[in-house]
Design a protein around this motif. Structure first.
Motif, PDB file in Angstrom:
ATOM      1  N   ARG A  45       3.053  -3.706 -20.044  1.00 46.18           N
ATOM      2  CA  ARG A  45       2.643  -2.909 -21.393  1.00 46.18           C
ATOM      3  C   ARG A  45       1.229  -2.697 -21.296  1.00 46.18           C
ATOM      4  NH1 ARG A  45       4.237  -6.884 -25.947  1.00 46.18           N
ATOM      5  NH2 ARG A  45       3.278  -8.122 -24.478  1.00 46.18           N
ATOM      6  N   GLY A  46       0.508  -3.520 -20.334  1.00 47.44           N
ATOM      7  CA  GLY A  46      -0.913  -3.503 -20.185  1.00 47.44           C
ATOM      8  C   GLY A  46      -1.506  -4.558 -21.444  1.00 47.44           C
ATOM      9  N   LEU A  47      -0.646  -5.763 -21.681  1.00 42.19           N
ATOM     10  CA  LEU A  47      -1.199  -6.762 -22.565  1.00 42.19           C
ATOM     11  C   LEU A  47      -0.891  -8.100 -22.013  1.00 42.19           C
ATOM     12  CD1 LEU A  47       0.749  -5.307 -25.893  1.00 42.19           C
ATOM     13  CD2 LEU A  47      -1.825  -5.283 -25.381  1.00 42.19           C
ATOM     14  N   LEU A  48      -1.493  -9.147 -22.462  1.00 46.35           N
ATOM     15  CA  LEU A  48      -1.224 -10.372 -22.037  1.00 46.35           C
ATOM     16  C   LEU A  48       0.240 -10.820 -22.916  1.00 46.35           C
ATOM     17  CD1 LEU A  48      -4.703 -12.065 -22.079  1.00 46.35           C
ATOM     18  CD2 LEU A  48      -3.910 -10.857 -20.283  1.00 46.35           C
ATOM     19  N   PRO A  49       0.902 -11.259 -22.136  1.00 45.41           N
ATOM     20  CA  PRO A  49       2.279 -11.691 -22.703  1.00 45.41           C
ATOM     21  C   PRO A  49       1.979 -12.929 -23.958  1.00 45.41           C
ATOM     22  CG  PRO A  49       2.426 -11.761 -20.393  1.00 45.41           C
ATOM     23  CD  PRO A  49       0.940 -11.729 -20.526  1.00 45.41           C
ATOM     24  N   GLU A  50       2.670 -12.580 -24.834  1.00 47.44           N
ATOM     25  CA  GLU A  50       2.421 -13.474 -25.976  1.00 47.44           C
ATOM     26  C   GLU A  50       2.617 -15.195 -25.745  1.00 47.44           C
ATOM     27  OE1 GLU A  50       4.235 -10.833 -25.806  1.00 47.44           O
ATOM     28  OE2 GLU A  50       3.239  -9.792 -27.555  1.00 47.44           O
ATOM     29  N   GLY A  88       0.732  -1.310   0.072  1.00 49.01           N
ATOM     30  CA  GLY A  88       0.172   0.062  -0.023  1.00 49.01           C
ATOM     31  C   GLY A  88       0.644   1.174  -0.131  1.00 49.01           C
ATOM     32  N   THR A  89       2.226   1.123  -0.335  1.00 46.68           N
ATOM     33  CA  THR A  89       2.886   2.419  -0.304  1.00 46.68           C
ATOM     34  C   THR A  89       3.402   2.609  -1.403  1.00 46.68           C
ATOM     35  OG1 THR A  89       5.003   0.936   0.362  1.00 46.68           O
ATOM     36  CG2 THR A  89       3.429   1.826   2.194  1.00 46.68           C
ATOM     37  N   ASP A  90       3.298   2.053  -2.341  1.00 45.69           N
ATOM     38  CA  ASP A  90       3.966   2.169  -3.770  1.00 45.69           C
ATOM     39  C   ASP A  90       3.496   3.255  -4.542  1.00 45.69           C
ATOM     40  OD1 ASP A  90       5.675   0.047  -4.153  1.00 45.69           O
ATOM     41  OD2 ASP A  90       3.980  -1.438  -4.427  1.00 45.69           O
ATOM     42  N   ASP A  91       4.120   4.216  -5.079  1.00 48.75           N
ATOM     43  CA  ASP A  91       3.538   5.331  -5.766  1.00 48.75           C
ATOM     44  C   ASP A  91       2.804   5.253  -7.132  1.00 48.75           C
ATOM     45  OD1 ASP A  91       3.380   7.670  -6.928  1.00 48.75           O
ATOM     46  OD2 ASP A  91       5.643   8.330  -6.760  1.00 48.75           O
ATOM     47  N   PRO A  92       1.677   5.847  -6.984  1.00 48.65           N
ATOM     48  CA  PRO A  92       0.598   5.483  -8.098  1.00 48.65           C
ATOM     49  C   PRO A  92       1.400   5.683  -9.616  1.00 48.65           C
ATOM     50  CG  PRO A  92      -0.686   6.480  -6.272  1.00 48.65           C
ATOM     51  CD  PRO A  92       0.867   6.337  -5.942  1.00 48.65           C
ATOM     52  N   ALA A  93       2.108   6.864  -9.235  1.00 45.81           N
ATOM     53  CA  ALA A  93       2.960   7.197 -10.695  1.00 45.81           C
ATOM     54  C   ALA A  93       3.715   5.835 -11.293  1.00 45.81           C
ATOM     55  CB  ALA A  93       4.082   8.221 -10.203  1.00 45.81           C
ATOM     56  N   ARG A  94       3.747   5.030 -10.810  1.00 43.93           N
ATOM     57  CA  ARG A  94       4.304   3.866 -11.368  1.00 43.93           C
ATOM     58  C   ARG A  94       3.477   3.088 -12.307  1.00 43.93           C
ATOM     59  NH1 ARG A  94       7.876   0.063  -7.234  1.00 43.93           N
ATOM     60  NH2 ARG A  94       8.878  -0.370  -9.201  1.00 43.93           N
ATOM     61  N   PHE A  95       2.146   3.464 -12.341  1.00 41.67           N
ATOM     62  CA  PHE A  95       1.196   2.839 -13.108  1.00 41.67           C
ATOM     63  C   PHE A  95       1.016   3.466 -14.573  1.00 41.67           C
ATOM     64  CE2 PHE A  95      -2.940   1.555 -14.483  1.00 41.67           C
ATOM     65  CZ  PHE A  95      -2.975   0.502 -14.440  1.00 41.67           C
ATOM     66  N   ASP A  96       1.608   2.724 -15.343  1.00 39.23           N
ATOM     67  CA  ASP A  96       1.441   3.431 -16.619  1.00 39.23           C
ATOM     68  C   ASP A  96       1.586   2.370 -17.809  1.00 39.23           C
ATOM     69  OD1 ASP A  96       1.460   5.496 -18.718  1.00 39.23           O
ATOM     70  OD2 ASP A  96       3.309   6.141 -18.490  1.00 39.23           O
ATOM     71  N   PRO A  97       0.591   1.683 -18.030  1.00 37.01           N
ATOM     72  CA  PRO A  97       0.721   0.603 -19.016  1.00 37.01           C
ATOM     73  C   PRO A  97       0.508   1.173 -20.486  1.00 37.01           C
ATOM     74  CG  PRO A  97      -1.410   0.533 -17.937  1.00 37.01           C
ATOM     75  CD  PRO A  97      -0.752   1.712 -17.305  1.00 37.01           C
ATOM     76  N   GLN A  98       1.623   1.457 -21.160  1.00 36.05           N
ATOM     77  CA  GLN A  98       1.514   2.429 -22.371  1.00 36.05           C
ATOM     78  C   GLN A  98       0.765   1.786 -23.581  1.00 36.05           C
ATOM     79  OE1 GLN A  98       3.187   5.515 -23.248  1.00 36.05           O
ATOM     80  NE2 GLN A  98       3.010   5.637 -21.029  1.00 36.05           N
ATOM     81  N   ALA A  99       0.724   0.277 -23.603  1.00 36.17           N
ATOM     82  CA  ALA A  99      -0.083  -0.202 -24.707  1.00 36.17           C
ATOM     83  C   ALA A  99      -1.046  -0.901 -24.392  1.00 36.17           C
ATOM     84  CB  ALA A  99       0.874  -1.408 -25.469  1.00 36.17           C
ATOM     85  N   PHE A 100      -1.871  -0.485 -23.066  1.00 34.50           N
ATOM     86  CA  PHE A 100      -2.961  -1.092 -22.499  1.00 34.50           C
ATOM     87  C   PHE A 100      -4.123  -1.235 -23.576  1.00 34.50           C
ATOM     88  CE2 PHE A 100      -7.299  -0.554 -20.790  1.00 34.50           C
ATOM     89  CZ  PHE A 100      -7.330  -1.591 -19.828  1.00 34.50           C
TER      90      PHE A 100
END
Length: 415
Positions: A290-295, A40-52
């Motif tokens: 990336r926001g994708l299911l791995p191939e 619960g202490t991780d920075d929300p700024a880390r959440f950035d799935p560019q290819a979601f």
């Protein structure tokens, strides 16, 4: 509570049991921190799935034969994948979509477009929220979060309440269940409060045999032997769901961990011991950063789906009927090595002891036997060449009602 012999499923439970296969998606801040349980202490700024791209998730799910999808809207770390009004610990505080994105919305929409039933996981345990220590305040907080999800994202097939981290904690389950009943009366309720489906009791994806559809309680989590106390108006009909990650012991994505992918034969064994024991299988495939299911994960899941279809899409014969004996015959001998039997469970689970026999050269020989049939029992045996297949019910609570009996040659020699 109804007795086991009088218990009947609801229309919603029947529909859910026919789905058989679901896909679980664990996604959140843990995805970006190489973690399973964030504190619960991780920075929300880390959440950035560019290819979601949730359409990729849905497409993969359907290609693999999954019939519903469950998303972790909030895991134990408290980070919310929707722009909740209850806390700023959410996608609203992330750089993704400039803080204006909504993962739950986009996944819900992708599922709706494809006709794939959509469900949500909302962890009761919250390691970020300061008011968690105040039971009354947190009950209010949790009910506000749940209401947002129940009212904002269309029909939900299932609400997944995880007992991990909540051992010994009492939530206001009556209030929570009333909210579900008010806003999503058709949704399955997983394992807590007044459940309509239960946890099988492990994270290996397998059900014991027999795995009866009736139960009076279930384990709370892997971390306790304690059994849950369900609300007194819980139905006795509470079928099991078996959850397991496709990468061994990893619910969230971790970099460089493809070697943890379960081999196809292991996944098939899980299928036989979950769906083949009358339970549903919820297989977790975690989106990556990336926001994708791995191939590789998608490929393995589709291999599983293709093999299930290869084995079970083309019966050599099938029939249905009522009574203690059901026979299927052919004018010339057929070779088969699997039989699938299903009860008409809308009238309850009646069979308690059965035997399958094949007629070889005019003589009946036993090829499989068991106790529970329920929604589905898959029996495997050495290939047999016979001109008849017979189901004999040796013990039942009432007249056996067989929805379907079918046999197959699934051995590789068939291909």
């Amino acid at each position: 509570m109804m007795t086991a012999t009088s218990a009947r499923p609801t229309v919603q439970q029947l529909r859910w049991q026919d789905y058989e296969l679901g896909m679980f998606c664990h996604f959140g801040l843990n995805t970006f921190g190489d973690k399973e349980w964030g504190d619960g202490t991780d920075d929300p700024a880390r959440f950035d799935p560019q290819a979601f791209d949730p359409r990729q998730w849905v497409s993969a799910a359907q290609a693999a034969g999954f019939r519903y999808l469950i998303l972790t809207a909030k895991h134990h770390d408290g980070f919310c994948l929707w722009p909740t009004e209850t806390t700023d610990y959410s996608v609203r505080s992330s750089p993704w979509r400039d803080g204006k994105g909504d993962v739950v919305r986009e996944v819900a929409d992708a599922c709706a477009e494809a006709g794939l039933p959509f469900g949500l996981y909302l962890s009761p345990w919250d390691r970020h929220e300061p008011c968690y220590a105040d039971k009354e305040a947190y009950d209010d907080f949790y009910c506000r979060q749940l209401t947002e999800l129940l009212t904002g994202y269309g029909p939900l097939v299932e609400l997944w309440f995880d007992g991990a981290g909540s051992e010994g904690r009492e939530y206001d389950w009556r209030r929570i269940m009333d909210l579900v009943e008010k806003h999503q009366p058709d949704a399955m309720i997983f394992n807590m409060g007044r459940p309509t489906i239960r946890w099988v009791g492990n994270e290996d994806g397998v059900a014991p045999y027999p795995c009866w559809n009736t139960a009076e309680s279930a384990k709370a989590s892997l971390f306790t032997k304690d059994m849950l106390t369900w609300l007194p108006d819980t139905s006795a009909w509470v079928p099991a769901e078996c959850d397991v990650p496709i990468r061994e012991l990893q619910w969230f994505w971790h970099p460089g961990a493809e070697e943890r992918l379960l081999p196809l034969e292991r996944l098939l064994d899980i299928y036989y011991r979950s769906v083949g024991h009358g339970a549903n299988l919820l297989l977790n495939i975690a989106p990556d950063d990336r926001g994708l299911l791995p191939e590789a994960d998608v490929k393995r899941a589709i291999e599983l789906g293709n093999e299930i279809r290869r084995r079970f899409d083309h019966p050599l014969g099938e029939t249905e009927g009522a009574g203690n004996e059901l026979t299927m015959e052919w004018p010339s001998p057929q070779t088969f090595d699997h039989a699938v039997v299903q009860e008409r469970i809308e009238e309850g689970e009646r069979v308690r002891d059965y035997r399958l026999e094949a007629r070889v050269d005019g003589r009946w020989m036993t090829i499989a036997k068991g106790s529970a049939i329920g929604h589905k029992k898959i029996d495997r045996f050495a290939p047999v060449t016979a001109d008849g297949l017979r189901l004999t019910v040796r013990q039942a609570d009432a007249e056996p009602l067989i929805r379907r009996m079918a046999c197959y040659l699934a051995d590789d020699a068939r291909t």
